[in-house]
Design a protein around this motif. Structure first.
Motif, mmCIF file in Angstrom:
data_model
loop_
_atom_site.group_PDB
_atom_site.id
_atom_site.type_symbol
_atom_site.label_atom_id
_atom_site.label_comp_id
_atom_site.label_asym_id
_atom_site.label_seq_id
_atom_site.Cartn_x
_atom_site.Cartn_y
_atom_site.Cartn_z
ATOM 1 N N THR A 1 9.900 4.432 5.734
ATOM 2 C CA THR A 1 11.181 4.462 6.444
ATOM 3 C C THR A 1 11.029 3.894 7.847
ATOM 4 O O THR A 1 11.788 3.014 8.256
ATOM 5 C CB THR A 1 11.720 5.902 6.509
ATOM 6 N N TRP A 2 10.045 4.385 8.589
ATOM 7 C CA TRP A 2 9.899 3.916 9.977
ATOM 8 C C TRP A 2 9.477 2.454 10.042
ATOM 9 O O TRP A 2 10.029 1.676 10.818
ATOM 10 C CB TRP A 2 8.895 4.797 10.737
ATOM 11 N N ILE A 3 8.511 2.088 9.225
ATOM 12 C CA ILE A 3 8.068 0.690 9.248
ATOM 13 C C ILE A 3 9.181 -0.227 8.763
ATOM 14 O O ILE A 3 9.395 -1.314 9.308
ATOM 15 C CB ILE A 3 6.791 0.520 8.398
ATOM 16 N N GLY A 4 9.906 0.214 7.745
ATOM 17 C CA GLY A 4 11.019 -0.587 7.245
ATOM 18 C C GLY A 4 12.104 -0.783 8.280
ATOM 19 O O GLY A 4 12.636 -1.884 8.442
ATOM 20 N N LEU A 5 12.443 0.285 8.994
ATOM 21 C CA LEU A 5 13.474 0.159 10.027
ATOM 22 C C LEU A 5 13.007 -0.722 11.186
ATOM 23 O O LEU A 5 13.770 -1.546 11.697
ATOM 24 C CB LEU A 5 13.885 1.537 10.540
ATOM 25 N N ILE A 6 11.751 -0.551 11.577
ATOM 26 C CA ILE A 6 11.223 -1.362 12.676
ATOM 27 C C ILE A 6 11.154 -2.837 12.276
ATOM 28 O O ILE A 6 11.413 -3.732 13.082
ATOM 29 C CB ILE A 6 9.839 -0.843 13.118
ATOM 30 N N VAL B 1 0.839 -1.208 0.000
ATOM 31 C CA VAL B 1 0.000 0.000 0.000
ATOM 32 C C VAL B 1 0.870 1.253 0.000
ATOM 33 O O VAL B 1 0.643 2.192 -0.776
ATOM 34 C CB VAL B 1 -0.958 -0.010 1.214
ATOM 35 N N PHE B 2 1.869 1.286 0.861
ATOM 36 C CA PHE B 2 2.722 2.474 0.922
ATOM 37 C C PHE B 2 3.613 2.607 -0.313
ATOM 38 O O PHE B 2 3.981 3.718 -0.695
ATOM 39 C CB PHE B 2 3.560 2.487 2.194
ATOM 40 N N ALA B 3 3.958 1.502 -0.955
ATOM 41 C CA ALA B 3 4.720 1.583 -2.200
ATOM 42 C C ALA B 3 3.881 2.249 -3.282
ATOM 43 O O ALA B 3 4.399 3.049 -4.071
ATOM 44 C CB ALA B 3 5.159 0.191 -2.646
ATOM 45 N N TYR B 4 2.598 1.954 -3.296
ATOM 46 C CA TYR B 4 1.715 2.623 -4.251
ATOM 47 C C TYR B 4 1.626 4.114 -3.941
ATOM 48 O O TYR B 4 1.659 4.954 -4.846
ATOM 49 C CB TYR B 4 0.323 1.983 -4.239
ATOM 50 N N ARG B 5 1.508 4.449 -2.667
ATOM 51 C CA ARG B 5 1.459 5.871 -2.284
ATOM 52 C C ARG B 5 2.778 6.562 -2.617
ATOM 53 O O ARG B 5 2.780 7.732 -3.002
ATOM 54 C CB ARG B 5 1.131 6.000 -0.811
ATOM 55 N N LEU B 6 3.898 5.864 -2.480
ATOM 56 C CA LEU B 6 5.196 6.422 -2.859
ATOM 57 C C LEU B 6 5.245 6.643 -4.367
ATOM 58 O O LEU B 6 5.767 7.646 -4.838
ATOM 59 C CB LEU B 6 6.313 5.484 -2.416
ATOM 60 N N TYR B 7 4.686 5.737 -5.118
ATOM 61 C CA TYR B 7 4.604 5.862 -6.566
ATOM 62 C C TYR B 7 3.825 7.110 -6.967
ATOM 63 O O TYR B 7 4.142 7.768 -7.953
ATOM 64 C CB TYR B 7 3.957 4.602 -7.143
ATOM 65 N N ARG B 8 2.810 7.447 -6.196
ATOM 66 C CA ARG B 8 2.012 8.641 -6.455
ATOM 67 C C ARG B 8 2.701 9.913 -6.005
ATOM 68 O O ARG B 8 2.205 11.000 -6.253
ATOM 69 C CB ARG B 8 0.656 8.518 -5.774
ATOM 70 N N GLY B 9 3.860 9.812 -5.346
ATOM 71 C CA GLY B 9 4.638 10.988 -4.983
ATOM 72 C C GLY B 9 4.275 11.598 -3.647
ATOM 73 O O GLY B 9 4.483 12.800 -3.448
ATOM 74 N N GLN B 10 3.763 10.821 -2.727
ATOM 75 C CA GLN B 10 3.385 11.356 -1.424
ATOM 76 C C GLN B 10 4.563 11.297 -0.460
ATOM 77 O O GLN B 10 5.145 10.244 -0.231
ATOM 78 C CB GLN B 10 2.200 10.583 -0.854
ATOM 79 N N ARG B 11 4.891 12.447 0.087
ATOM 80 C CA ARG B 11 6.007 12.548 1.027
ATOM 81 C C ARG B 11 5.752 11.715 2.280
ATOM 82 O O ARG B 11 6.665 11.096 2.821
ATOM 83 C CB ARG B 11 6.217 14.006 1.423
ATOM 84 N N ALA B 12 4.524 11.655 2.741
ATOM 85 C CA ALA B 12 4.205 10.904 3.953
ATOM 86 C C ALA B 12 4.479 9.411 3.770
ATOM 87 O O ALA B 12 4.865 8.730 4.721
ATOM 88 C CB ALA B 12 2.752 11.125 4.344
ATOM 89 N N ALA B 13 4.295 8.914 2.559
ATOM 90 C CA ALA B 13 4.558 7.493 2.295
ATOM 91 C C ALA B 13 6.035 7.181 2.487
ATOM 92 O O ALA B 13 6.392 6.120 2.995
ATOM 93 C CB ALA B 13 4.115 7.123 0.897
ATOM 94 N N ARG B 14 6.900 8.113 2.095
ATOM 95 C CA ARG B 14 8.336 7.893 2.271
ATOM 96 C C ARG B 14 8.683 7.811 3.753
ATOM 97 O O ARG B 14 9.430 6.923 4.179
ATOM 98 C CB ARG B 14 9.121 9.021 1.600
ATOM 99 N N CYS C 1 16.193 -0.224 0.257
ATOM 100 C CA CYS C 1 15.091 0.621 -0.220
ATOM 101 C C CYS C 1 14.999 1.915 0.581
ATOM 102 O O CYS C 1 14.749 2.984 0.016
ATOM 103 C CB CYS C 1 13.766 -0.123 -0.119
ATOM 104 N N VAL C 2 15.206 1.822 1.879
ATOM 105 C CA VAL C 2 15.162 3.020 2.727
ATOM 106 C C VAL C 2 16.262 3.994 2.321
ATOM 107 O O VAL C 2 16.034 5.200 2.198
ATOM 108 C CB VAL C 2 15.270 2.636 4.220
#
Length: 141
Positions: A86-91, A69-82, A113-114
């Motif tokens: 980052t936080w979910i990936g690190l955790i 879901v967040f990869a799709y939001r990142l694809y759409r260019g949303q800063r919040a998705a990045r 990816c982060v």
């Protein structure tokens, strides 16, 4: 909101590192779901899944869905998705790097990816596409 607006991507072309990161996040989501399914399959072959393996599988399914879901939001260019990726990936990745031998490759992919999302070219892209909102002035008493 119509479907065209939902599927709209920013007009600014994404840098190459960010495009690679977007595709790798999708791949990571699929791999998390696959590893969770394989863990359940492996445990059922041994005669029954214990609570720990079922809980880990559910967490991996959830992480895979969230990454997708967040990869799709990142694809759409949303800063919040990045930021959220980052936080979910690190955790998700740091404990896997430290303790889980067979999942270390998956954790290394998440950490890669982060890093790709925070390169200078990606920072410039997000400043253009999704600028930070202006700070509101605090009211003085």
């Amino acid at each position: 909101m119509n479907i065209r607006e939902l599927m709209r991507r920013p007009d600014e072309p994404a840098p190459g590192a960010l495009q690679i990161s977007q595709m790798l996040w999708l791949l990571t989501g699929v791999l998390f779901i696959g590893f969770g399914a394989f863990l359940l399959y492996e445990q059922s072959k041994l005669g029954g899944a214990n609570f720990g393996s079922v809980a880990l599988s559910i967490m991996m399914f959830a992480a895979g869905a969230v990454f997708g879901v967040f990869a799709y939001r990142l694809y759409r260019g949303q800063r919040a998705a990045r930021t959220q990726l980052t936080w979910i990936g690190l955790i998700a990745a740091l404990p896997m790097v430290m303790r889980m031998g067979r999942y270390s490759l998956l954790a290394a992919l998440v950490l890669f990816c982060v890093v790709l999302m925070w390169l200078p070219a990606s920072n410039r892209y997000f400043k253009l596409v999704s600028p930070k909102p202006p700070r509101s002035k605090r009211r003085s008493r």
